[in-house]
Motif scaffolding. Structure first.
Motif, mmCIF file in Angstrom:
data_model
loop_
_atom_site.group_PDB
_atom_site.id
_atom_site.type_symbol
_atom_site.label_atom_id
_atom_site.label_comp_id
_atom_site.label_asym_id
_atom_site.label_seq_id
_atom_site.Cartn_x
_atom_site.Cartn_y
_atom_site.Cartn_z
ATOM 1 N N THR A 168 0.834 -1.199 0.000
ATOM 2 C CA THR A 168 0.000 0.000 0.000
ATOM 3 C C THR A 168 0.874 1.257 0.000
ATOM 4 O O THR A 168 2.026 1.227 0.466
ATOM 5 C CB THR A 168 -0.906 0.037 1.239
ATOM 6 O OG1 THR A 168 -0.089 0.083 2.417
ATOM 7 C CG2 THR A 168 -1.822 -1.177 1.301
ATOM 8 N N PRO A 169 0.325 2.367 -0.499
ATOM 9 C CA PRO A 169 1.074 3.626 -0.428
ATOM 10 C C PRO A 169 1.442 4.004 1.013
ATOM 11 O O PRO A 169 2.528 4.533 1.261
ATOM 12 C CB PRO A 169 0.114 4.647 -1.048
ATOM 13 C CG PRO A 169 -0.802 3.842 -1.916
ATOM 14 C CD PRO A 169 -0.953 2.527 -1.216
ATOM 15 N N ALA A 231 -5.633 -9.859 0.345
ATOM 16 C CA ALA A 231 -6.365 -8.963 1.248
ATOM 17 C C ALA A 231 -5.458 -8.418 2.344
ATOM 18 O O ALA A 231 -5.616 -7.276 2.780
ATOM 19 C CB ALA A 231 -7.552 -9.700 1.856
ATOM 20 N N ALA A 232 -4.503 -9.242 2.795
ATOM 21 C CA ALA A 232 -3.579 -8.785 3.831
ATOM 22 C C ALA A 232 -2.720 -7.630 3.329
ATOM 23 O O ALA A 232 -2.414 -6.694 4.079
ATOM 24 C CB ALA A 232 -2.695 -9.945 4.290
ATOM 25 N N ALA A 233 -2.326 -7.681 2.066
ATOM 26 C CA ALA A 233 -1.544 -6.580 1.494
ATOM 27 C C ALA A 233 -2.391 -5.320 1.395
ATOM 28 O O ALA A 233 -1.931 -4.223 1.737
ATOM 29 C CB ALA A 233 -1.010 -6.976 0.122
ATOM 30 N N ALA A 250 -6.839 -3.355 -7.501
ATOM 31 C CA ALA A 250 -6.229 -2.592 -6.407
ATOM 32 C C ALA A 250 -5.114 -1.675 -6.915
ATOM 33 O O ALA A 250 -4.934 -0.558 -6.404
ATOM 34 C CB ALA A 250 -5.683 -3.548 -5.346
ATOM 35 N N ILE A 251 -4.371 -2.111 -7.921
ATOM 36 C CA ILE A 251 -3.340 -1.264 -8.525
ATOM 37 C C ILE A 251 -3.997 -0.088 -9.247
ATOM 38 O O ILE A 251 -3.556 1.068 -9.142
ATOM 39 C CB ILE A 251 -2.477 -2.076 -9.513
ATOM 40 C CG1 ILE A 251 -1.680 -3.176 -8.775
ATOM 41 C CG2 ILE A 251 -1.545 -1.160 -10.303
ATOM 42 C CD1 ILE A 251 -0.545 -2.675 -7.929
ATOM 43 N N ARG A 252 -5.069 -0.368 -9.957
ATOM 44 C CA ARG A 252 -5.738 0.665 -10.746
ATOM 45 C C ARG A 252 -6.343 1.749 -9.857
ATOM 46 O O ARG A 252 -6.272 2.940 -10.196
ATOM 47 C CB ARG A 252 -6.829 0.022 -11.609
ATOM 48 C CG ARG A 252 -7.516 0.984 -12.579
ATOM 49 C CD ARG A 252 -8.530 0.239 -13.427
ATOM 50 N NE ARG A 252 -9.490 -0.474 -12.581
ATOM 51 C CZ ARG A 252 -10.317 -1.413 -13.030
ATOM 52 N NH1 ARG A 252 -10.277 -1.781 -14.309
ATOM 53 N NH2 ARG A 252 -11.163 -2.005 -12.215
ATOM 54 N N LEU A 256 -2.995 -0.410 -3.971
ATOM 55 C CA LEU A 256 -1.676 -1.031 -3.956
ATOM 56 C C LEU A 256 -0.794 -0.358 -5.001
ATOM 57 O O LEU A 256 -1.293 0.157 -6.007
ATOM 58 C CB LEU A 256 -1.770 -2.534 -4.257
ATOM 59 C CG LEU A 256 -2.424 -3.432 -3.206
ATOM 60 C CD1 LEU A 256 -2.530 -4.861 -3.729
ATOM 61 C CD2 LEU A 256 -1.645 -3.417 -1.887
ATOM 62 N N VAL A 257 0.504 -0.412 -4.752
ATOM 63 C CA VAL A 257 1.493 0.142 -5.673
ATOM 64 C C VAL A 257 2.499 -0.953 -5.995
ATOM 65 O O VAL A 257 3.029 -1.609 -5.082
ATOM 66 C CB VAL A 257 2.218 1.347 -5.056
ATOM 67 C CG1 VAL A 257 3.318 1.850 -5.995
ATOM 68 C CG2 VAL A 257 1.228 2.467 -4.734
#
Length: 302
Positions: A168-169, A231-233, A250-252, A256-257
């Motif tokens: 995550t950021p 989900a943990a990430a 999630a990236i979009r 998440l990154v």
């Protein structure tokens, strides 16, 4: 006695290793299964199974009868399949097992196409990352990722998934963005995927210009199910390696990154696997052909 049904019942007990599991797979009561096998033994004048309160053992006579009976049952299925092929309409019941992430993100979104093409095929979908016994669990095929270690099975390669490393950021703001894989050993929190086969943490793998690196640093948390692993990430628990297709949303949306883009892990192979001693029915054959057509593009995104 319905001899054909009795033969099928006996064969399923041998394959499942218990009357209860065999009865469930044929959708028959336990008492009916026991009655069919007893009648078959009386008809043959031979004991086929030794029963105890804990297990069922096949006698030498039972092993011989099983080998001959399964040949007959496969021949009958061949006859049925040949008529289905002639009509161009495969029908019947398919039991498929698949891991959590490929089920949610790949197979289930594609299934409406398969069901529209083959409306007479019914599917039972078992979803879990744990391995199954195709024979005793009466599964027609499994879709699995990673290396294969059972030479008694037939495997068809159906594609390679792109793997990425991400967090995550917020996590990256707190702990920093690693520039090289080795930096993961120094103060970073790793979310490991725990192998359902042996319970061990899978190492973080990286590849760049032909160089491969494995990081086996101690993980902060280990999870043995692929959807929960991702989900943990997203929850900010640490850095994860996962499938690009699974993390795409999630990236979009920025949850998440991706990090270490130049060091993406090697592609992750997927196979459809089925027993080599089991007849490949028309319905299983069209399902495998359909997988080969539709599955690769879906898992290789990223």
């Amino acid at each position: 006695m319905d001899q054909l049904l009795a033969m099928r019942a006996f064969a399923r007990v041998v394959e499942a290793g218990s009357f209860t599991r065999a009865a469930d797979s044929l959708d028959l009561p336990n008492a009916t299964m026991s009655k069919l096998v007893r009648e078959l033994e009386a008809h043959l004048g031979a004991r086929l199974l030794q029963r105890t309160t804990r297990r069922v053992t096949v006698t030498p006579e039972g092993q011989d009868y099983y080998a001959k009976a399964t040949r007959i049952l496969r021949d009958l299925e061949d006859i049925d399949s040949s008529f289905n092929v002639a009509r161009g309409s495969p029908r019947g019941h398919l039991r498929i097992d698949v891991g959590g992430s490929p089920a949610r993100d790949v197979l289930i979104p594609l299934l409406p196409d398969f069901m529209a093409r083959y409306p007479d095929i019914r599917i039972d979908l078992g979803v879990a990352d744990r391995p199954v016994d195709l024979i005793s669990d009466n599964v027609d095929c499994v879709i699995r990722g990673g290396p294969l270690d059972n030479s008694s099975l037939i495997a068809r390669h159906i594609g390679d998934a792109v793997m990425i490393t991400c967090a995550t950021p917020q996590y990256l703001k707190q702990f920093g963005v690693p520039a090289y894989p080795e930096e993961l050993r120094n103060g970073h929190r790793l979310i490991s995927y725990m192998s359902p086969q042996n319970g061990r943490a899978m190492p973080f793998r990286f590849e760049h210009d032909g160089n491969r690196i494995e990081i086996k640093a101690e993980h902060r948390i280990g999870i043995n199910e692929s959807n929960a692993h991702l989900a943990a990430a997203i929850a900010g628990l640490g850095i994860v390696q996962t499938f690009a297709y699974a993390a795409h949303s999630a990236i979009r949306d920025g949850s998440l990154v991706e990090i270490l883009k130049k060091w993406r892990p090697p592609p992750y192979p997927f196979h459809v696997v089925y027993p080599q001693n089991r007849h490949v029915t028309h319905r299983l054959r069209v399902f495998i052909d359909w997988l080969l057509e539709r599955f690769p593009a879906r898992i290789s995104c990223g």
